[in-house]
Design an enzyme around this catalytic site. Structure first.
Site, mmCIF file in Angstrom:
data_model
loop_
_atom_site.group_PDB
_atom_site.id
_atom_site.type_symbol
_atom_site.label_atom_id
_atom_site.label_comp_id
_atom_site.label_asym_id
_atom_site.label_seq_id
_atom_site.Cartn_x
_atom_site.Cartn_y
_atom_site.Cartn_z
ATOM 1 N N HIS A 170 0.691 -1.379 0.070
ATOM 2 C CA HIS A 170 0.068 0.005 0.024
ATOM 3 C C HIS A 170 0.804 1.225 -0.141
ATOM 4 C CE1 HIS A 170 -3.540 -2.574 2.009
ATOM 5 N NE2 HIS A 170 -3.179 -2.774 0.669
ATOM 6 N N LEU A 181 -4.521 -11.912 16.663
ATOM 7 C CA LEU A 181 -5.585 -11.868 17.504
ATOM 8 C C LEU A 181 -6.922 -11.524 17.019
ATOM 9 C CD1 LEU A 181 -3.750 -9.948 20.791
ATOM 10 C CD2 LEU A 181 -4.697 -12.242 20.797
#
Ligand SMILES: [Zn+2]
Length: 290
Positions: A135, A262
């Site tokens: 990006h 997570l």
């Protein structure tokens, strides 16, 4: 050919302390050359906020859209005003345990390419060399008219000089150098156009939402994936297609995918191994086993 099912039974993600790094170690023994794909989760430990919660949902307003930035002066005024405050979080950030562990993994010969969706440049600063900035890089600014580049801090210094009353504002910093500055009359903020071509729109050299990753970067990433034994996803929900497509491609090619993150990801049904544990400490433990 090995299929993902040869490695580990599908089931509940590995979440016991220490068990995650052991499982990743076993994965690495079987698939020693990885393409690593990282996201915001490797940099949140360095004080750079991310966009999504552990369920993969937006936890703040979606970021600026490419078309709005290009077509609307008001959008650009608001963007740069917020950026003068929010970009400090990126400037002051230092690589964390995840960045250092991944650089070490590369030095040990286990990384064919490190593809990151982050724009903070922290992988390079930690010593990773085979980095593909999917990006772009937030520290650079590009003119959308003539293509010339300049350093962001240099532009910020000029913006600060002509907008002195905006410098002392305080706001919580957001992802990608944004800040939660709102309720102000942004029409008084002065933006700068390109001095080289005269009137080109200056834009951070990053892929905004609503824009496409340049083809050459996508091709380089597919080539790195083809060259790897397996894919390791670290700290990304893969909610954005630009990253998710590589997990899909790996799956189509029969390459096993391990994920350390997570929380929920868009590719949860594609993994041979899913470890739900803090990325920094788990990667440190993995590298310590090597
Ligand atoms: Zn220009």
């Amino acid at each position: 050919m090995l299929s993902t099912n040869d490695f580990a039974p599908q089931g509940a993600p590995v979440a016991l302390p220490g068990a995650g790094s052991q499982a990743l170690y076993d994965f690495l023994q079987q698939y020693p050359r990885l393409m690593v794909l990282t996201g915001a989760g490797v940099s949140t430990e360095c004080g750079i906020p991310d966009y999504r919660d552990t369920r993969g949902e937006w936890k703040r307003k979606p970021p600026v859209q490419h078309q709005a930035f290009m077509s609307s002066l008001a959008t650009r005024q608001r963007y740069w005003a917020r950026s003068l405050i929010g970009f400090r979080a990126i400037e002051e950030a230092r690589p964390g345990p995840a960045h250092h562990a991944l650089a070490r993994l590369e030095a040990l010969g286990h990384v064919t390419a490190l593809v990151t969706q982050n724009v903070d440049g922290l992988h390079q600063r930690a010593g990773s060399r085979r980095v593909i900035d999917l990006h772009g890089r937030a520290e650079m600014v590009r003119c959308m008219g003539c293509g010339s580049q300049r350093m962001r801090y240099d532009l910020h210094a000029e913006l600060a000089a002509i907008n002195p009353s905006w410098l002392d504002l305080n706001a919580a910093v957001g992802p990608d150098g944004d800040a939660d500055l709102d309720g102000l009359d942004f029409s008084t903020f002065r933006v700068l156009d390109c001095t080289r071509c005269g009137d080109g729109v200056l834009k951070p050299d990053v892929v905004f939402f609503g824009d496409n990753v340049p083809r050459a970067r996508v091709d380089a990433t597919f080539a790195a994936l083809a060259d790897a034994d397996a894919l390791l996803v670290v700290g990304s929900s893969l909610m954005v297609y630009s990253g998710y497509r590589f997990a899909r491609q790996a799956s189509r090619d029969g390459k096993p995918i391990a994920c350390l993150n997570l929380g929920r990801t868009r590719a949860d049904d594609l993994y041979a191994l899913k470890v739900e544990a803090p990325v920094g400490s788990t990667l440190e433990q993995l590298v310590a086993r090597l």
